[in-house]
Design a protein around this motif. Structure first.
Motif, mmCIF file in Angstrom:
data_model
loop_
_atom_site.group_PDB
_atom_site.id
_atom_site.type_symbol
_atom_site.label_atom_id
_atom_site.label_comp_id
_atom_site.label_asym_id
_atom_site.label_seq_id
_atom_site.Cartn_x
_atom_site.Cartn_y
_atom_site.Cartn_z
ATOM 1 N N GLN A 148 43.679 34.732 45.969
ATOM 2 C CA GLN A 148 43.794 36.156 45.661
ATOM 3 C C GLN A 148 43.788 36.399 44.148
ATOM 4 O OE1 GLN A 148 45.411 34.722 48.274
ATOM 5 N NE2 GLN A 148 44.274 35.907 49.792
ATOM 6 N N LEU A 149 44.259 35.429 43.372
ATOM 7 C CA LEU A 149 44.221 35.562 41.921
ATOM 8 C C LEU A 149 42.780 35.520 41.415
ATOM 9 C CD1 LEU A 149 45.834 35.795 39.284
ATOM 10 C CD2 LEU A 149 45.938 33.287 39.225
ATOM 11 N N PHE A 150 41.969 34.644 41.993
ATOM 12 C CA PHE A 150 40.553 34.583 41.620
ATOM 13 C C PHE A 150 39.826 35.845 42.077
ATOM 14 C CE2 PHE A 150 41.823 30.203 41.304
ATOM 15 C CZ PHE A 150 41.071 29.702 40.260
ATOM 16 N N LEU A 151 40.190 36.343 43.262
ATOM 17 C CA LEU A 151 39.604 37.604 43.715
ATOM 18 C C LEU A 151 39.984 38.723 42.756
ATOM 19 C CD1 LEU A 151 38.058 39.189 45.939
ATOM 20 C CD2 LEU A 151 40.290 39.647 46.978
ATOM 21 N N GLY A 152 41.244 38.718 42.291
ATOM 22 C CA GLY A 152 41.687 39.738 41.351
ATOM 23 C C GLY A 152 40.866 39.723 40.080
ATOM 24 N N ALA A 153 40.582 38.530 39.565
ATOM 25 C CA ALA A 153 39.757 38.428 38.360
ATOM 26 C C ALA A 153 38.343 38.926 38.636
ATOM 27 C CB ALA A 153 39.738 36.989 37.860
ATOM 28 N N ALA A 154 37.790 38.544 39.802
ATOM 29 C CA ALA A 154 36.436 38.983 40.159
ATOM 30 C C ALA A 154 36.375 40.496 40.326
ATOM 31 C CB ALA A 154 35.981 38.283 41.437
ATOM 32 N N PHE A 155 37.375 41.070 41.010
ATOM 33 C CA PHE A 155 37.397 42.507 41.257
ATOM 34 C C PHE A 155 37.710 43.304 39.986
ATOM 35 C CE2 PHE A 155 37.731 44.064 45.853
ATOM 36 C CZ PHE A 155 36.772 43.174 46.278
ATOM 37 N N SER A 156 38.259 42.640 38.971
ATOM 38 C CA SER A 156 38.645 43.337 37.743
ATOM 39 C C SER A 156 37.630 43.175 36.619
ATOM 40 C CB SER A 156 40.017 42.821 37.264
ATOM 41 O OG SER A 156 40.996 42.970 38.260
ATOM 42 N N TRP A 157 36.666 42.284 36.804
ATOM 43 C CA TRP A 157 35.761 41.956 35.699
ATOM 44 C C TRP A 157 34.881 43.140 35.297
ATOM 45 C CZ3 TRP A 157 36.867 38.276 32.612
ATOM 46 C CH2 TRP A 157 35.940 37.865 31.651
#
Length: 295
Positions: A148-157
């Motif tokens: 979910q942390l990697f998803l957060g970075a992807a969704f925030s980029w």
């Protein structure tokens, strides 16, 4: 609606592609869209360039669809063992793995070609980071309890990309928004992971829902509180007014409601709590839009 002018076998194929790309479930695109709009509107003082607005809006939908394709490719051997995903086109064999990879590459290429039309190289350079995050996220659930942390970075980029597109630089405000959105994404995607927790434990897939265990709701609440605090700090540093703060207050109230929905950790209730985040993101955007409109 089916494209009746096409042969029936092509209709079925297009419907399977649409399901693979989640065109029938726009929630993911909306959760990407609102933070992107936060960045565009704040960076442009409420008047984003029409080109940037079109490129980032279309880019959000293209990259979300691309992400779904590569996610299902990564999960093709486990989705069949999860109640919620066993009927997905790849898991059921209706779409081949090479077709999913081709769709990912094609959609990512289209999004990249649109970025080329932006006027500065910083946004172009940042787009490579976004593509990398979109590709690696689906594979993280096999190696870490923090996918979910990697998803957060992807969704925030898209936030630093949109900011760079409007201003040609990256400021502290851009990274504050980025941080808030990463934390928000981890929070709402943990609700999402709670839906599949029992199945994930059986098949060995990792998630924050499993990592947090009985502390899941409390940790989500802490993350949500941090999101609100950071957004309040954004408002203070940007000199925003009452409409913006009202939007943040609405988001906070919706967070409380989500905690209430998930109080018993029931699958459907956790999924409803996840879906409710669309309105939380919209509330902040609506407040920001009105605030910049009457600045």
């Amino acid at each position: 609606m089916k494209p009746d002018f096409l042969p029936s076998h092509l209709q079925v194929r297009l419907i399977d592609y649409a399901i693979l790309l989640r065109l029938n479930r726009p929630i993911g695109s909306l959760l990407l869209l609102w933070p992107t709009y936060w960045a565009l509107w704040l960076a442009a003082d409420g008047v984003p360039g029409i080109t940037n607005l079109l490129v980032f809006t279309l880019g959000v939908f293209l990259m979300r669809a691309a992400g779904c394709a590569i996610n299902d490719f990564a999960d093709r051997k486990v989705d069949g063992h999860v109640k919620r995903t066993r009927d997905r086109p790849l898991a059921s064999g209706r779409v081949k793995p090479k077709e999913a990879v081709a769709l990912f590459l094609g959609l990512a290429l289209l999004a990249f070609l649109m970025v080329i039309f932006l006027t500065n190289t910083l946004t172009l350079y940042l787009s490579f980071g976004g593509l990398l995050l979109a590709f690696i996220y689906p594979f993280m659930k096999r190696h870490t309890h923090l996918p979910q942390l990697f998803l957060g970075a992807a969704f925030s980029w898209a936030i630093p990309m949109a900011w760079a597109a409007e201003t040609g630089e990256l400021t502290n405000l851009a990274w504050l928004l980025f941080t808030a959105n990463v934390l928000w994404t981890v929070a709402y995607d943990t609700f999402y992971a709670m839906v599949d927790r029992d199945d994930d434990l059986t098949i060995g897939v990792k998630s924050t829902a499993i990592l947090f265990g009985d502390g899941d709701k409390a940790i989500i609440a802490v993350l949500q509180a941090l999101v609100i605090l950071i957004l309040l700090l954004v408002g203070q540093q940007a000199g925003l007014g009452a409409f913006y703060y009202l939007g943040v207050i609405v988001m906070a109230c919706l967070f409380v409601y989500q905690q209430y929905l998930a109080r018993d950790r029931e699958r459907e209730a956790c999924f409803k709590a996840f879906l409710n985040n669309n309105w939380a993101g919209f509330a902040v955007f609506a407040g920001l839009f009105l605030d910049t409109l009457f600045w």
